[in-house]
Design a protein around this motif. Structure first.
Motif, PDB file in Angstrom:
ATOM      1  N   UNK A   1       0.825  -1.201   0.000  1.00  0.00           N
ATOM      2  CA  UNK A   1       0.000   0.000   0.000  1.00  0.00           C
ATOM      3  C   UNK A   1       0.866   1.260   0.000  1.00  0.00           C
ATOM      4  N   UNK A   2       1.938   1.238   0.785  1.00  0.00           N
ATOM      5  CA  UNK A   2       2.839   2.397   0.804  1.00  0.00           C
ATOM      6  C   UNK A   2       3.461   2.625  -0.575  1.00  0.00           C
ATOM      7  N   UNK A   3       3.838   1.553  -1.240  1.00  0.00           N
ATOM      8  CA  UNK A   3       4.400   1.700  -2.578  1.00  0.00           C
ATOM      9  C   UNK A   3       3.379   2.281  -3.555  1.00  0.00           C
ATOM     10  N   UNK A   4       2.109   1.917  -3.401  1.00  0.00           N
ATOM     11  CA  UNK A   4       1.078   2.463  -4.281  1.00  0.00           C
ATOM     12  C   UNK A   4       0.962   3.978  -4.130  1.00  0.00           C
ATOM     13  N   UNK A   5       0.959   4.485  -2.894  1.00  0.00           N
ATOM     14  CA  UNK A   5       0.862   5.937  -2.722  1.00  0.00           C
ATOM     15  C   UNK A   5       2.166   6.619  -3.132  1.00  0.00           C
ATOM     16  N   UNK A   6       3.285   5.960  -2.902  1.00  0.00           N
ATOM     17  CA  UNK A   6       4.556   6.508  -3.365  1.00  0.00           C
ATOM     18  C   UNK A   6       4.566   6.595  -4.885  1.00  0.00           C
ATOM     19  N   UNK A   7       4.020   5.588  -5.550  1.00  0.00           N
ATOM     20  CA  UNK A   7       3.974   5.583  -7.007  1.00  0.00           C
ATOM     21  C   UNK A   7       3.165   6.762  -7.538  1.00  0.00           C
ATOM     22  N   UNK A   8       2.048   7.055  -6.883  1.00  0.00           N
ATOM     23  CA  UNK A   8       1.223   8.187  -7.310  1.00  0.00           C
ATOM     24  C   UNK A   8       1.979   9.494  -7.154  1.00  0.00           C
ATOM     25  N   UNK A   9       2.713   9.621  -6.060  1.00  0.00           N
ATOM     26  CA  UNK A   9       3.510  10.826  -5.814  1.00  0.00           C
ATOM     27  C   UNK A   9       4.609  10.975  -6.876  1.00  0.00           C
ATOM     28  N   UNK A  10       5.346   9.892  -7.119  1.00  0.00           N
ATOM     29  CA  UNK A  10       6.419   9.933  -8.113  1.00  0.00           C
ATOM     30  C   UNK A  10       5.859  10.275  -9.489  1.00  0.00           C
ATOM     31  N   UNK A  11       4.732   9.706  -9.850  1.00  0.00           N
ATOM     32  CA  UNK A  11       4.116   9.964 -11.145  1.00  0.00           C
ATOM     33  C   UNK A  11       3.709  11.424 -11.270  1.00  0.00           C
ATOM     34  N   UNK A  12       3.099  11.962 -10.217  1.00  0.00           N
ATOM     35  CA  UNK A  12       2.673  13.368 -10.229  1.00  0.00           C
ATOM     36  C   UNK A  12       3.881  14.300 -10.408  1.00  0.00           C
TER      37      UNK A  12
END
Length: 537
Positions: free
Chosen positions: A503-514
């Motif tokens: 789950x942490x990686x999923x929110x990190x992925x959204x941040x990195x993508x943004x």
């Protein structure tokens, strides 16, 4: 050849209603190469859904058996005996028949079973009722429902039908089998007991008989080898054991379904477009029966696939809403049972490094403790929103594909309205309708053409993000969750940590993508026009 010189006839082919909404080529492979299929391990996600459905049916059986008069339950170790006992129960006029198996029809090729057969209140024939582990209604009005203990179908003022064609086709299949035995109710009705088992949803099967008959005739011909099929990419490919065989064939043929899957590929083939190259060079009018999405995007996706480009920019400038206080949100749910984890990543401009926090319940779903964890999540999120407003800073919360988050935000507000801290539906709607709730999936869709799909795990790697767990994915997380809460054995705490990391990686992925969209996407991703012009320009 037998000793007497006669030719041994091929064994009869039977199908149930399942293939009517599944891949035709998969049906052919499953039938023609069934011995090879049995050697393949079952897909974990498929197994989990099957086991959950079995548990749901057993829970419904226990409730109904205790409350209904005239209950008959069919017990048998083989289908033929079960069918004989089902027919015997029907002949003696049993009111309710659980685990009903209808006789396989050698002439028509049908086989099927119904969780429940109910004797028509008029005393003529039986009405099939199936039990499914998914939602069959949503809040609204217009569905026709009835209670469990009294068959009286009426328009429901609190529920609307959630479209589930597979359920209707299965009921039509069962009705046709009852007709074959002279046991069908003249009402041509069927019932479905869904996930929450609050009522029986009643379907008028006369509205789907024509489609059922057409589909069944087609699928039976495929199963018998009378119709030719070829691989084509559809949504179920990702959970199909034959995909490792089909994918190389599609790639070798540069099949158009790799960039325009499902019904879109069917329409393209009907219009003479079979390969990605043919689609990339297509100059004719948009097919009249193009089913969904932009046809121009499909052509552009084919051009990108030709050039080995993972994304194409639609616009010269790439923009995404940014804020002084940013919160990435990702929810984890287990089937339709609830949302057990609301993961957040807090990033403050000029502040300390981003901080992950998960609001979670490890009580097995369904559980009222889900309401407690949801209330804590909401208080924290609104606290950050209020803090930004009080200090004159901007605020935004982000998710990737808001449909699931919106669904569980609203659903949690309804189900746990009596728990302190749980917001009202109006509060939820005010937030999700505001500019402060940002869907990065929508930002990607608006500004990029994605030939390989728009899922987070397809797009985030383009921005340079990789998940720590090689098995990370929605299907795998279902199994991790079952182990984490102890559905099948003692709770496995290592799987809880695995879920939190995922789950942490999923929110990190959204941040990195943004951040990539803000900083580097324009320089790294070509536009469609630049692809058309070519590198020499």
């Amino acid at each position: 050849m037998p000793a007497n010189g006669s030719v041994r006839s091929a064994p009869p082919v039977f199908i149930d209603s399942g293939p009517l909404t599944r891949c035709r080529h998969r049906l052919y492979l499953d039938t023609a190469y069934s011995s090879l299929q049995r050697l393949e391990p079952e897909n974990p996600g498929v197994r989990q859904r099957r086991e959950a459905a079995q548990a749901h049916r057993e829970a419904i059986r226990a409730v109904l058996a205790a409350g209904l008069e005239g209950w008959t339950q069919i017990e048998a170790s083989d289908a033929r005996t079960a069918a004989e006992r089902t027919m015997a129960a029907c002949r003696r006029g049993a009111q309710w028949i659980w685990n009903a198996v209808l006789p396989a029809e050698r002439d028509t090729g049908r086989r099927g079973r119904s969780e429940l057969l109910m004797r028509d209140p008029a005393g003529v024939g039986y009405i099939p009722i199936i039990v499914v582990n998914h939602k069959v209604t949503d809040p609204g009005r217009g569905a026709v429902t009835t209670s469990f203990d009294h068959w009286a179908p009426t328009v429901d003022e609190s529920r609307k039908v959630r479209s589930q064609l597979r359920d209707q086709l299965r009921l039509a299949h069962l009705h046709r089998m009852l007709e074959f035995e002279g046991l069908a109710s003249p009402s041509a009705l069927g019932g479905v007991i869904g996930f929450r088992a609050e009522c029986i949803l009643v379907h008028d099967l006369s509205t789907v008989f024509a489609e059922y008959d057409t589909r069944f005739e087609d699928r039976l011909a495929v199963a018998r080898g009378e119709k030719f099929t070829v691989p084509s990419q559809v949504s179920e490919c990702r959970s199909c054991s034959w995909w490792t065989d089909c994918r190389p064939q599609l790639a070798a043929n540069r099949d158009v379904s790799l960039v325009a899957s499902g019904m879109r590929a069917e329409v393209l083939r009907e219009n003479g477009v079979y390969t990605i190259d043919e689609l990339a060079e297509f100059t004719g009018p948009v097919p009249e029966d193009w089913p969904f999405g932009s046809f121009d995007d499909a052509v552009a996706a084919a051009m990108a696939w030709q050039s080995g480009v993972p994304l194409l920019r639609r616009t010269e400038k790439v923009t995404v809403r940014r804020a002084d206080i940013e919160v990435d949100v990702d929810m984890e749910s287990y089937q339709d049972h609830g949302a057990y984890l609301w993961g957040t990543l807090l990033t403050e401009a000029g502040g300390s490094p981003p901080v992950y926090r998960g609001f979670v319940t490890w009580d097995p779903l369904p559980t009222v403790d889900e309401g407690r964890s949801f209330a804590e999540f909401w208080r924290w999120l609104m606290g950050k929103r209020a803090e930004a407003a009080a200090t004159g800073r901007t605020f935004a919360a982000y998710c990737y594909s808001r449909q699931a988050e919106d669904k569980w935000l609203l659903d949690s507000a309804r189900r746990f309205a009596d728990i302190p801290g749980v917001p009202s539906e109006a509060e939820i709607r005010e937030f999700i309708d505001s500019e402060q709730w940002v869907d990065i999936y929508q930002a990607v869709s608006d500004q990029f053409i994605c030939p390989n799909g728009k899922g987070l795990k397809k797009i985030a790697p383009v921005a340079g993000f990789e998940w720590r767990d090689d098995e990370a994915g929605g299907e795998a997380s279902m199994g991790w969750y079952r182990d984490a809460v102890g559905y099948d054995a003692e709770p496995d705490h290592s799987q809880r940590q695995r879920l939190l990391i995922y789950n942490e990686d999923d929110v990190q992925a959204t941040k990195v993508l943004r951040e990539w969209m803000s900083d580097r996407a324009e320089s790294e991703i070509p536009t469609l026009e630049s692809l058309r012009v070519g590198p020499s320009a």
